[in-house]
Design a protein around this motif. Structure first.
Motif, PDB file in Angstrom:
ATOM      1  N   GLN A 290      -3.202  12.864   6.242  1.00  0.00           N
ATOM      2  CA  GLN A 290      -2.834  13.578   5.027  1.00  0.00           C
ATOM      3  C   GLN A 290      -1.750  12.870   4.221  1.00  0.00           C
ATOM      4  N   TYR A 291      -0.790  12.260   4.887  1.00  0.00           N
ATOM      5  CA  TYR A 291       0.370  11.743   4.165  1.00  0.00           C
ATOM      6  C   TYR A 291       0.428  10.217   4.104  1.00  0.00           C
ATOM      7  N   MET A 292      -0.167   9.539   5.060  1.00  0.00           N
ATOM      8  CA  MET A 292      -0.053   8.087   5.084  1.00  0.00           C
ATOM      9  C   MET A 292      -1.314   7.387   4.582  1.00  0.00           C
ATOM     10  N   ARG A 293      -2.469   7.978   4.796  1.00  0.00           N
ATOM     11  CA  ARG A 293      -3.704   7.320   4.397  1.00  0.00           C
ATOM     12  C   ARG A 293      -3.790   7.075   2.899  1.00  0.00           C
ATOM     13  N   PRO A 294      -3.384   8.010   2.013  1.00  0.00           N
ATOM     14  CA  PRO A 294      -3.452   7.692   0.573  1.00  0.00           C
ATOM     15  C   PRO A 294      -2.651   6.455   0.190  1.00  0.00           C
ATOM     16  N   ILE A 295      -1.506   6.269   0.800  1.00  0.00           N
ATOM     17  CA  ILE A 295      -0.702   5.083   0.482  1.00  0.00           C
ATOM     18  C   ILE A 295      -1.382   3.822   0.995  1.00  0.00           C
ATOM     19  N   LEU A 296      -1.918   3.881   2.197  1.00  0.00           N
ATOM     20  CA  LEU A 296      -2.606   2.713   2.748  1.00  0.00           C
ATOM     21  C   LEU A 296      -3.844   2.366   1.936  1.00  0.00           C
ATOM     22  N   GLU A 297      -4.537   3.376   1.423  1.00  0.00           N
ATOM     23  CA  GLU A 297      -5.688   3.102   0.563  1.00  0.00           C
ATOM     24  C   GLU A 297      -5.254   2.455  -0.749  1.00  0.00           C
ATOM     25  N   SER A 298      -4.076   2.811  -1.238  1.00  0.00           N
ATOM     26  CA  SER A 298      -3.577   2.176  -2.454  1.00  0.00           C
ATOM     27  C   SER A 298      -3.288   0.698  -2.223  1.00  0.00           C
ATOM     28  N   PHE A 299      -2.865   0.346  -1.014  1.00  0.00           N
ATOM     29  CA  PHE A 299      -2.570  -1.048  -0.682  1.00  0.00           C
ATOM     30  C   PHE A 299      -3.777  -1.789  -0.121  1.00  0.00           C
ATOM     31  N   SER A 300      -4.950  -1.156  -0.100  1.00  0.00           N
ATOM     32  CA  SER A 300      -6.110  -1.795   0.514  1.00  0.00           C
ATOM     33  C   SER A 300      -6.528  -3.060  -0.222  1.00  0.00           C
ATOM     34  N   GLY A 301      -6.246  -3.157  -1.516  1.00  0.00           N
ATOM     35  CA  GLY A 301      -6.575  -4.372  -2.248  1.00  0.00           C
ATOM     36  C   GLY A 301      -5.637  -5.522  -1.966  1.00  0.00           C
ATOM     37  N   ILE A 302      -4.538  -5.270  -1.253  1.00  0.00           N
ATOM     38  CA  ILE A 302      -3.551  -6.308  -0.948  1.00  0.00           C
ATOM     39  C   ILE A 302      -3.633  -6.731   0.506  1.00  0.00           C
ATOM     40  N   SER A 303      -3.640  -5.760   1.432  1.00  0.00           N
ATOM     41  CA  SER A 303      -3.648  -6.065   2.867  1.00  0.00           C
ATOM     42  C   SER A 303      -4.434  -4.992   3.600  1.00  0.00           C
ATOM     43  N   ASN A 304      -4.792  -5.331   4.827  1.00  0.00           N
ATOM     44  CA  ASN A 304      -5.416  -4.374   5.728  1.00  0.00           C
ATOM     45  C   ASN A 304      -4.370  -3.869   6.723  1.00  0.00           C
ATOM     46  N   PHE A 305      -4.642  -2.681   7.288  1.00  0.00           N
ATOM     47  CA  PHE A 305      -3.675  -2.057   8.187  1.00  0.00           C
ATOM     48  C   PHE A 305      -4.387  -1.528   9.423  1.00  0.00           C
ATOM     49  N   PRO A 359       1.838  -9.048  11.535  1.00  0.00           N
ATOM     50  CA  PRO A 359       3.181  -8.514  11.814  1.00  0.00           C
ATOM     51  C   PRO A 359       3.136  -7.020  12.129  1.00  0.00           C
ATOM     52  N   THR A 360       4.017  -6.599  13.012  1.00  0.00           N
ATOM     53  CA  THR A 360       4.098  -5.197  13.410  1.00  0.00           C
ATOM     54  C   THR A 360       5.243  -4.511  12.681  1.00  0.00           C
ATOM     55  N   ILE A 361       4.941  -3.409  12.020  1.00  0.00           N
ATOM     56  CA  ILE A 361       5.943  -2.588  11.346  1.00  0.00           C
ATOM     57  C   ILE A 361       6.160  -1.343  12.200  1.00  0.00           C
ATOM     58  N   ASN A 362       7.369  -1.176  12.696  1.00  0.00           N
ATOM     59  CA  ASN A 362       7.686  -0.086  13.618  1.00  0.00           C
ATOM     60  C   ASN A 362       8.279   1.103  12.866  1.00  0.00           C
ATOM     61  N   GLN A 420       9.757   4.154   3.334  1.00  0.00           N
ATOM     62  CA  GLN A 420      10.185   2.940   4.024  1.00  0.00           C
ATOM     63  C   GLN A 420       9.071   1.899   4.068  1.00  0.00           C
ATOM     64  N   LEU A 421       7.825   2.339   4.199  1.00  0.00           N
ATOM     65  CA  LEU A 421       6.709   1.402   4.236  1.00  0.00           C
ATOM     66  C   LEU A 421       6.577   0.646   2.920  1.00  0.00           C
ATOM     67  N   THR A 422       6.688   1.351   1.803  1.00  0.00           N
ATOM     68  CA  THR A 422       6.595   0.674   0.514  1.00  0.00           C
ATOM     69  C   THR A 422       7.723  -0.335   0.327  1.00  0.00           C
ATOM     70  N   SER A 423       8.911  -0.013   0.833  1.00  0.00           N
ATOM     71  CA  SER A 423      10.018  -0.962   0.733  1.00  0.00           C
ATOM     72  C   SER A 423       9.777  -2.184   1.606  1.00  0.00           C
ATOM     73  N   LEU A 424       9.267  -1.970   2.813  1.00  0.00           N
ATOM     74  CA  LEU A 424       9.016  -3.090   3.717  1.00  0.00           C
ATOM     75  C   LEU A 424       7.878  -3.971   3.243  1.00  0.00           C
ATOM     76  N   LEU A 425       6.962  -3.429   2.455  1.00  0.00           N
ATOM     77  CA  LEU A 425       5.873  -4.228   1.902  1.00  0.00           C
ATOM     78  C   LEU A 425       6.260  -4.921   0.610  1.00  0.00           C
ATOM     79  N   GLY A 426       7.479  -4.710   0.132  1.00  0.00           N
ATOM     80  CA  GLY A 426       7.944  -5.384  -1.067  1.00  0.00           C
ATOM     81  C   GLY A 426       7.527  -4.741  -2.367  1.00  0.00           C
TER      82      GLY A 426
END
Length: 566
Positions: A290-305, A359-362, A420-426
């Motif tokens: 519910q909360y993390m998948r929309p953000i990861l889908e937004s970054f799908s054109g840049i990287s895979n997770f 790379p692993t993001i903890n 924090q994820l968006t910050s770590l991804l730049g």
């Protein structure tokens, strides 16, 4: 008494004066036979031994396009003058440009719209001090209902272009009330709504207007941080000296320090730590969906997770920091802000940096013991902190002590972890629109990967020239050719404004360049100098070469003496 006869003295003297016996003279047949034997040994060495040795110990070195590799490595990135859309050849320097097409929708007559666009474009050109970043305005008609995702951009300087994708859509909306002009940027789309009064439309006789100046200023402000980031990336000192403020430079420095290096794939690890046996489970799957998948889908054109989760019971925080202290004013247990850097118990907590691919993001969620709850961090509003290039940590004080953390209880943690994820991804902090910030990140990563792959190819060319003893297999040459081809395509895609395609080609080019540079057979020979070869061959060839060389020298010396005797 008889006396022994003594030999005459003349006989003794004659025996002592005799010369030592010489060997019989060598016949011409035996002389030529010995020379033929020596010559045959040398012939075997010269015509059989040396070719076999050379063939069996030769180092194969595939041909590399060194000129093209050094041309990419030494290219001075700048702004092309006129031929911005000429095809890029293999030896042509890549001049990075970032043309952004901005579609303008206005319920105005065609001549008024074109005049407004011309005045706005002139104002934009005056504001822009970084020519590599180009904002190009064009009139866009409303999309047809059947295909609302495409827009037909009608540029006043050319025919309609159906394949162009607008980086931003500016919608001019006439209003009768309120202060004008004003704007509103949609947070989850690439639409900028500009409200204006009908009397603010520029006249045909005027070259500028407050509305055109306002639109130009808003567009310039939207892309100011992107321009500063790209200028910093391509080392445009002239732009930084004119436009980049110290605050923007410091912000870019902080952003670069905490963000991970770009990778095609990241691995996300969500960990629950508690010093007791409660909670022993959490509804993390539903919370991530519910909360993390929309953000990861937004970054799908840049990287895979990839994602995994874990629960660690009886996990106390690091004993190297001070224990929590009870604050009577806050009615809570507190830990000092300077101790959060040692909060992670790396010795006991299972946080491996190489769990998955990339790379692993903890992300560590700590639920304190009921006897030390609530647990707060002094000076922290959300009870969390970010560890640069590692991940994020949050201390969660749930309302109830149920054995399972529900999805609702994980909402604060998911909100913090997503930020924090968006910050770590730049991801840039501005503008307010998430799609615009992601498109900025696409352009920045495309440019950085072009620079990275070019630098890697240049380093490989230098190694190839300076170390002629290392082998270069055909796979390296193939990877270099693929990297150069994708670099050309990436640069051409940037020139044409196809930034997603540029990122994909730049990502492939960087992967092939690193694959060529870190070839195992080449890396192994780098640490095997020529002195080792001498140490190996000398004990083997020395005993064989000494008799042959001495015999040859003896025959040469004898031949010279025979010539002098004549």
């Amino acid at each position: 008494m008889a006396q022994t006869a003594r030999p005459p003295e003349t006989t003794t003297m004659a025996s002592t004066n005799e010369e030592p016996k010489q060997p019989p003279p060598e016949t011409p047949q035996s002389l030529w036979l010995r020379r033929a034997v020596i010559a045959s040994f040398w012939a075997v060495v010269a015509f059989l031994g040396l070719p076999v040795w050379w063939r069996t110990t030769a180092i194969y070195r595939a041909e590399l396009p060194l000129q093209d590799m050094m041309s990419w490595a030494n290219a001075q990135v700048g702004t092309p003058v006129k031929a911005a859309f000429t095809p890029l050849t293999s030896t042509q320097e890549c001049k990075l440009v970032f043309p952004l097409h901005i579609a303008v929708e206005a319920p105005l007559p065609s001549h008024d719209v074109h005049h407004l666009l011309e005045a706005t474009q002139n104002a934009l050109n005056d504001l822009n001090s970084f020519p590599a970043h180009q904002l190009r305005l064009a009139f866009a008609e409303p999309p047809p209902p059947a295909n609302a995702s495409q827009q037909v951009i009608v540029d006043g300087t050319g025919p309609a272009k159906e394949d162009d994708t607008a980086a931003l859509s500016v919608r001019l909306i006439p209003v009768e009330t309120g202060a004008t002009p004003r704007s509103r940027l949609q947070p989850y789309s690439t639409n900028l709504d500009v409200y204006f009064s009908p009397n603010q439309i520029p006249l045909q006789s005027s070259t500028s207007s407050p509305l055109a100046t306002y639109i130009a200023g808003e567009l310039h402000q939207l892309y100011a941080q992107e321009q500063a980031q790209l200028a910093n990336l391509i080392s445009d000192a002239s732009y930084r000296s004119r436009s980049a403020s110290p605050d923007v430079a410091a912000q870019l420095q902080r952003q670069s320090a905490r963000a991970f290096k770009y990778a095609p794939t990241y691995h996300l690890t969500f960990s629950l730590f508690t010093p007791t046996s409660t909670p022993s489970a959490w509804d993390i799957d539903a919370a991530l969906r519910q909360y993390m998948r929309p953000i990861l889908e937004s970054f799908s054109g840049i990287s895979n997770f990839t994602i995994d989760t874990q629960v660690q019971l009886y996990a106390g925080f690091s004993p190297s920091i001070r224990q929590p202290e009870y604050d009577d004013n806050a009615k809570a247990w507190t830990i000092y802000k300077e101790d959060v850097s040692g909060f992670i118990n790396a010795a006991e907590w299972p946080l491996s940096p190489s769990i998955g691919q990339g790379p692993t993001i903890n992300f560590a969620l700590y639920v304190p013991d009921e006897g030390q709850a609530p647990l707060l961090v002094q000076g922290s509003r959300d009870n969390s902190w970010l560890i640069p290039q590692w991940g994020g940590v949050m201390i969660l004080n749930p309302q109830s002590r149920d054995p399972t953390l529900t999805k609702e209880a994980l909402v604060p943690a998911m909100q913090v972890f997503s930020t924090q994820l968006t910050s770590l991804l730049g991801l840039p902090q501005t503008p307010a629109s998430l799609p615009l910030r992601i498109s900025t990140l696409i352009r920045v990563h495309a440019a950085s990967l072009i620079f990275s792959s070019s630098s890697t190819l240049g380093a490989l060319a230098q190694v190839y020239q300076k170390m002629p003893t290392i082998p270069v297999p055909d796979s390296v040459a193939k990877s270099v050719d693929l990297s150069l081809a994708h670099l050309n395509q990436a640069c051409e895609s940037l020139r044409e404004g196809r930034f997603q395609d540029a990122l994909e080609n730049a990502r492939t080019a960087n992967g092939e360049a690193e694959k060529a540079f870190f070839e195992r057979s080449m890396v192994g020979q780098v640490y095997f100098p020529d002195e080792h070869k001498v140490a190996v061959y000398l004990p083997l060839l020395g005993p064989v070469a000494v008799p042959l060389v001495m015999a040859a020298l003896k025959e040469v010396k004898a031949g010279i003496a025979a010539l002098k005797g004549r």
